[in-house]
Scaffold this motif. Structure first.
Motif, PDB file in Angstrom:
ATOM      1  N   TYR A   1      42.776  47.559  -6.112  1.00 39.41           N
ATOM      2  CA  TYR A   1      42.461  48.688  -5.224  1.00 39.41           C
ATOM      3  C   TYR A   1      41.843  48.209  -3.922  1.00 39.41           C
ATOM      4  O   TYR A   1      42.124  48.747  -2.850  1.00 39.41           O
ATOM      5  CB  TYR A   1      41.500  49.663  -5.928  1.00 39.41           C
ATOM      6  CG  TYR A   1      42.171  50.508  -6.982  1.00 39.41           C
ATOM      7  CD1 TYR A   1      41.913  50.312  -8.335  1.00 39.41           C
ATOM      8  CD2 TYR A   1      43.061  51.515  -6.632  1.00 39.41           C
ATOM      9  CE1 TYR A   1      42.529  51.082  -9.308  1.00 39.41           C
ATOM     10  CE2 TYR A   1      43.680  52.305  -7.599  1.00 39.41           C
ATOM     11  CZ  TYR A   1      43.407  52.082  -8.936  1.00 39.41           C
ATOM     12  OH  TYR A   1      44.022  52.848  -9.892  1.00 39.41           O
ATOM     13  N   HIS A   2      40.976  47.145  -3.985  1.00 43.53           N
ATOM     14  CA  HIS A   2      40.348  46.627  -2.758  1.00 43.53           C
ATOM     15  C   HIS A   2      41.419  46.063  -1.833  1.00 43.53           C
ATOM     16  O   HIS A   2      41.362  46.234  -0.612  1.00 43.53           O
ATOM     17  CB  HIS A   2      39.364  45.491  -3.081  1.00 43.53           C
ATOM     18  CG  HIS A   2      38.283  45.861  -4.037  1.00 43.53           C
ATOM     19  ND1 HIS A   2      37.384  44.952  -4.552  1.00 43.53           N
ATOM     20  CD2 HIS A   2      37.930  47.058  -4.591  1.00 43.53           C
ATOM     21  CE1 HIS A   2      36.559  45.571  -5.372  1.00 43.53           C
ATOM     22  NE2 HIS A   2      36.859  46.839  -5.424  1.00 43.53           N
TER      23      HIS A   2
ATOM     24  N   TRP B   1      43.453  48.868  -0.186  1.00 40.59           N
ATOM     25  CA  TRP B   1      42.655  49.590   0.811  1.00 40.59           C
ATOM     26  C   TRP B   1      42.490  48.759   2.081  1.00 40.59           C
ATOM     27  O   TRP B   1      42.744  49.233   3.186  1.00 40.59           O
ATOM     28  CB  TRP B   1      41.283  49.917   0.211  1.00 40.59           C
ATOM     29  CG  TRP B   1      40.377  50.651   1.128  1.00 40.59           C
ATOM     30  CD1 TRP B   1      40.312  51.996   1.329  1.00 40.59           C
ATOM     31  CD2 TRP B   1      39.375  50.075   1.990  1.00 40.59           C
ATOM     32  NE1 TRP B   1      39.341  52.289   2.254  1.00 40.59           N
ATOM     33  CE2 TRP B   1      38.753  51.138   2.674  1.00 40.59           C
ATOM     34  CE3 TRP B   1      38.948  48.771   2.247  1.00 40.59           C
ATOM     35  CZ2 TRP B   1      37.729  50.928   3.596  1.00 40.59           C
ATOM     36  CZ3 TRP B   1      37.933  48.566   3.170  1.00 40.59           C
ATOM     37  CH2 TRP B   1      37.330  49.649   3.829  1.00 40.59           C
TER      38      TRP B   1
ATOM     39  N   LEU C   1      30.002  48.334  -4.560  1.00 42.74           N
ATOM     40  CA  LEU C   1      29.492  48.540  -5.913  1.00 42.74           C
ATOM     41  C   LEU C   1      30.298  47.750  -6.940  1.00 42.74           C
ATOM     42  O   LEU C   1      29.742  47.112  -7.837  1.00 42.74           O
ATOM     43  CB  LEU C   1      29.518  50.028  -6.252  1.00 42.74           C
ATOM     44  CG  LEU C   1      28.884  50.436  -7.569  1.00 42.74           C
ATOM     45  CD1 LEU C   1      27.421  50.054  -7.607  1.00 42.74           C
ATOM     46  CD2 LEU C   1      29.040  51.931  -7.791  1.00 42.74           C
TER      47      LEU C   1
ATOM     48  N   ASN D   1      31.882  52.020  -2.416  1.00 46.04           N
ATOM     49  CA  ASN D   1      32.385  51.848  -3.776  1.00 46.04           C
ATOM     50  C   ASN D   1      32.885  50.432  -4.004  1.00 46.04           C
ATOM     51  O   ASN D   1      32.713  49.850  -5.081  1.00 46.04           O
ATOM     52  CB  ASN D   1      33.513  52.842  -4.055  1.00 46.04           C
ATOM     53  CG  ASN D   1      32.981  54.165  -4.579  1.00 46.04           C
ATOM     54  OD1 ASN D   1      32.125  54.184  -5.452  1.00 46.04           O
ATOM     55  ND2 ASN D   1      33.463  55.262  -4.049  1.00 46.04           N
ATOM     56  N   ILE D   2      33.517  49.866  -2.977  1.00 42.46           N
ATOM     57  CA  ILE D   2      33.974  48.475  -3.089  1.00 42.46           C
ATOM     58  C   ILE D   2      32.758  47.563  -3.249  1.00 42.46           C
ATOM     59  O   ILE D   2      32.760  46.643  -4.079  1.00 42.46           O
ATOM     60  CB  ILE D   2      34.814  48.080  -1.852  1.00 42.46           C
ATOM     61  CG1 ILE D   2      36.153  48.816  -1.890  1.00 42.46           C
ATOM     62  CG2 ILE D   2      35.033  46.575  -1.800  1.00 42.46           C
ATOM     63  CD1 ILE D   2      37.031  48.579  -0.676  1.00 42.46           C
TER      64      ILE D   2
ATOM     65  N   GLU E   1      34.869  59.529   4.329  1.00 38.44           N
ATOM     66  CA  GLU E   1      35.644  59.010   3.188  1.00 38.44           C
ATOM     67  C   GLU E   1      35.698  57.492   3.185  1.00 38.44           C
ATOM     68  O   GLU E   1      35.719  56.864   2.132  1.00 38.44           O
ATOM     69  CB  GLU E   1      37.081  59.558   3.202  1.00 38.44           C
ATOM     70  CG  GLU E   1      37.218  60.987   2.746  1.00 38.44           C
ATOM     71  CD  GLU E   1      36.911  61.963   3.858  1.00 38.44           C
ATOM     72  OE1 GLU E   1      36.848  61.518   5.019  1.00 38.44           O
ATOM     73  OE2 GLU E   1      36.748  63.157   3.562  1.00 38.44           O
ATOM     74  N   GLN E   2      35.726  56.884   4.381  1.00 34.08           N
ATOM     75  CA  GLN E   2      35.787  55.415   4.435  1.00 34.08           C
ATOM     76  C   GLN E   2      34.425  54.804   4.159  1.00 34.08           C
ATOM     77  O   GLN E   2      34.319  53.705   3.623  1.00 34.08           O
ATOM     78  CB  GLN E   2      36.352  54.955   5.783  1.00 34.08           C
ATOM     79  CG  GLN E   2      37.754  55.481   6.053  1.00 34.08           C
ATOM     80  CD  GLN E   2      38.687  55.277   4.865  1.00 34.08           C
ATOM     81  OE1 GLN E   2      38.682  54.239   4.204  1.00 34.08           O
ATOM     82  NE2 GLN E   2      39.492  56.294   4.559  1.00 34.08           N
TER      83      GLN E   2
ATOM     84  N   ILE F   1      32.361  56.044   2.035  1.00 32.48           N
ATOM     85  CA  ILE F   1      32.302  56.090   0.575  1.00 32.48           C
ATOM     86  C   ILE F   1      33.184  55.004  -0.018  1.00 32.48           C
ATOM     87  O   ILE F   1      32.800  54.327  -0.975  1.00 32.48           O
ATOM     88  CB  ILE F   1      32.738  57.478   0.072  1.00 32.48           C
ATOM     89  CG1 ILE F   1      31.702  58.534   0.468  1.00 32.48           C
ATOM     90  CG2 ILE F   1      32.916  57.473  -1.448  1.00 32.48           C
ATOM     91  CD1 ILE F   1      32.146  59.952   0.233  1.00 32.48           C
ATOM     92  N   ALA F   2      34.377  54.819   0.538  1.00 30.46           N
ATOM     93  CA  ALA F   2      35.295  53.815  -0.003  1.00 30.46           C
ATOM     94  C   ALA F   2      34.669  52.424   0.033  1.00 30.46           C
ATOM     95  O   ALA F   2      34.661  51.696  -0.966  1.00 30.46           O
ATOM     96  CB  ALA F   2      36.603  53.816   0.789  1.00 30.46           C
TER      97      ALA F   2
ATOM     98  N   GLU G   1      45.936  47.925   3.943  1.00 34.93           N
ATOM     99  CA  GLU G   1      46.467  49.093   4.661  1.00 34.93           C
ATOM    100  C   GLU G   1      45.698  49.333   5.949  1.00 34.93           C
ATOM    101  O   GLU G   1      46.263  49.708   6.976  1.00 34.93           O
ATOM    102  CB  GLU G   1      46.443  50.327   3.749  1.00 34.93           C
ATOM    103  CG  GLU G   1      47.522  50.244   2.662  1.00 34.93           C
ATOM    104  CD  GLU G   1      47.409  51.341   1.612  1.00 34.93           C
ATOM    105  OE1 GLU G   1      46.494  52.184   1.704  1.00 34.93           O
ATOM    106  OE2 GLU G   1      48.247  51.350   0.693  1.00 34.93           O
TER     107      GLU G   1
END
Lengths: 251, 169
Positions: free
Chosen positions: A135-136, A139, A45, A42-43, A35-36, A38-39, A142
């Motif tokens: 969102y970045h 993420w 991207l 996506n960032i 999942e990370q 992918i995260a 955190e």
């Protein structure tokens, strides 16, 4: 408006996002958890999308047959105007997410200002990108807290990353010549204008992450003016070799 | 006389409603609010679109699909213009109510009714997302980034199924 200053500034914004997208992409397929992986991809991207918008604008300003591709693939390291922070090697997960946090906090402050710029294109891109940066920032911040206030090993790793990266953060809030020119013309504000906001965000997260800022306040710089570390060479060599070997090739 | 000479803007809008998002093939570009405006001038048509996320790779495919659909309708290649505008920035607010229902039926939790930029406070409590399969609010976010940049990944505590949530933007 000074056209050359606007071109340089737009390229600076484009180079920042392109180089960081490249660095983050090095994790694709190698992330610690799916999942990370992918995260972060996506960032990368999102950043690449921002880069494309900036390069397309810069190409229009430059004219003379310049395209987003010629700007990304055919310039040499001394023409790139990205901050040194984004070209550094990815290191371990701690270094990557800490770098992302510093950069996203900077983008958050910068884009909040840019969305009101009298340059409509820069403003338009900033409004769009601000939602993504939110969102970045969440993420990466955190993750800084999880690692800092985590196990002994995670804390050691991110404290080490902090020592490593801190000297590169000063450049984010210092102005290059073209930034000063545009600020004088009222198109942007100098980066030092959001220094307090950036520091407040950083200090807040560092405190919660039980991390200590380095005592040494020496700051590296030069990236915005085309003076780069050896690290940029590796990024460009990998990114540009195909276009340079087979110029003009297309899918 | 070609059929294009008598085409109406209403007809054009319904034609574009047949161009689907390549990733979510139940949603049209009209449902998504990607098509901002249509300009018809004789045989020339201009479609004004706006990107969702900056890096969305589907936008290129969507542009090609719009062009193809207009060619199929009878427009000439040189009479089709697709313009991308950045401002005002796309927001999930522009997604139609119908679009949200279609997403839910497809198994993706739709974005909340009011677009809210992600709260930047760390570990801030996010709004509960409803499971599109069983309707439960007993759901947990697994990752803020899902199968695509626009979606987050959730799992349902009741029916135990995973699902994507179209993020507020």
């Amino acid at each position: 408006m000074s056209k050359q200053a606007l071109i340089d500034y737009t390229l600076h914004l484009a180079d920042n996002t392109l180089i960081l997208a490249q660095r983050n992409s090095e994790w694709t397929g190698h992330g610690p958890i799916l999942e990370q992986d992918i995260a972060l991809s996506n960032i990368a991207l999102d950043l690449l999308g921002q880069a494309r918008l900036y390069y397309q604008y810069a190409a229009r300003l430059i004219g003379n047959g310049a395209t987003e591709d010629s700007l990304a693939y055919l310039r040499d390291s001394w023409d790139f105007k990205n901050c040194l922070l984004v070209e550094l090697d990815k290191g371990d997960w701690a270094k990557t997410i800490l770098r992302q946090f510093f950069f996203s906090a900077y983008q958050w402050c910068l884009y909040q200002q840019l969305q009101n710029s009298k340059d409509e294109e820069l403003a338009g891109i900033a409004v769009k990108a601000l939602k993504e940066v939110a969102y970045h920032l969440r993420w990466s911040g955190e993750w800084v807290i999880r690692l800092g206030d985590g196990t002994a090993e995670s804390h050691r790793r991110i404290q080490y990353a902090l020592q490593d990266l801190w000297p590169y953060t000063g450049e984010l809030i210092s102005a290059a010549g073209y930034e000063q020119t545009l600020a004088a013309e009222g198109v942007i504000f100098v980066p030092s204008s959001f220094k307090d906001e950036w520091l407040a965000k950083v200090n807040g997260v560092m405190a919660e992450a039980t991390l200590t800022l380095p005592a040494n306040n020496w700051m590296q710089s030069g990236g915005k003016e085309g003076k780069h570390t050896e690290h940029l060479g590796y990024v460009l060599a990998e990114m540009q070799y195909l276009q340079r070997t087979y110029p003009g090739n297309e899918w | 006389m070609s059929v294009i000479d008598t085409i109406s803007t209403e007809r054009l809008w319904s034609v574009l409603a047949e161009v689907y998002d390549p990733e979510v093939p139940v949603l049209s570009v009209v449902d998504l609010g990607i098509v901002r405006d249509l300009k018809l001038d004789g045989r020339k048509v201009e479609v004004i679109i706006t990107p969702t996320y900056s890096g969305c790779p589907a936008m290129q495919a969507i542009e090609w699909d719009i062009r193809t659909r207009l060619l199929m309708e009878g427009f000439d290649r040189t009479d089709i213009k697709i313009t991308t505008v950045l401002s005002p920035a796309w927001t999930t607010d522009w997604m139609s109510a119908e679009g949200r229902e279609k997403l839910k039926a497809y198994g993706i939790a739709p974005p909340g009714p009011t677009a809210s930029v992600c709260d930047t406070r760390m570990f801030a409590q996010d709004e509960a997302v409803q499971c599109p399969r069983c309707g439960s609010y007993n759901t947990t976010m697994v990752s803020r980034f899902g199968s695509t940049a626009c979606k987050a990944f959730y799992t349902c505590g009741d029916c135990k199924e995973p699902f994507d949530h179209f993020k507020c933007h």
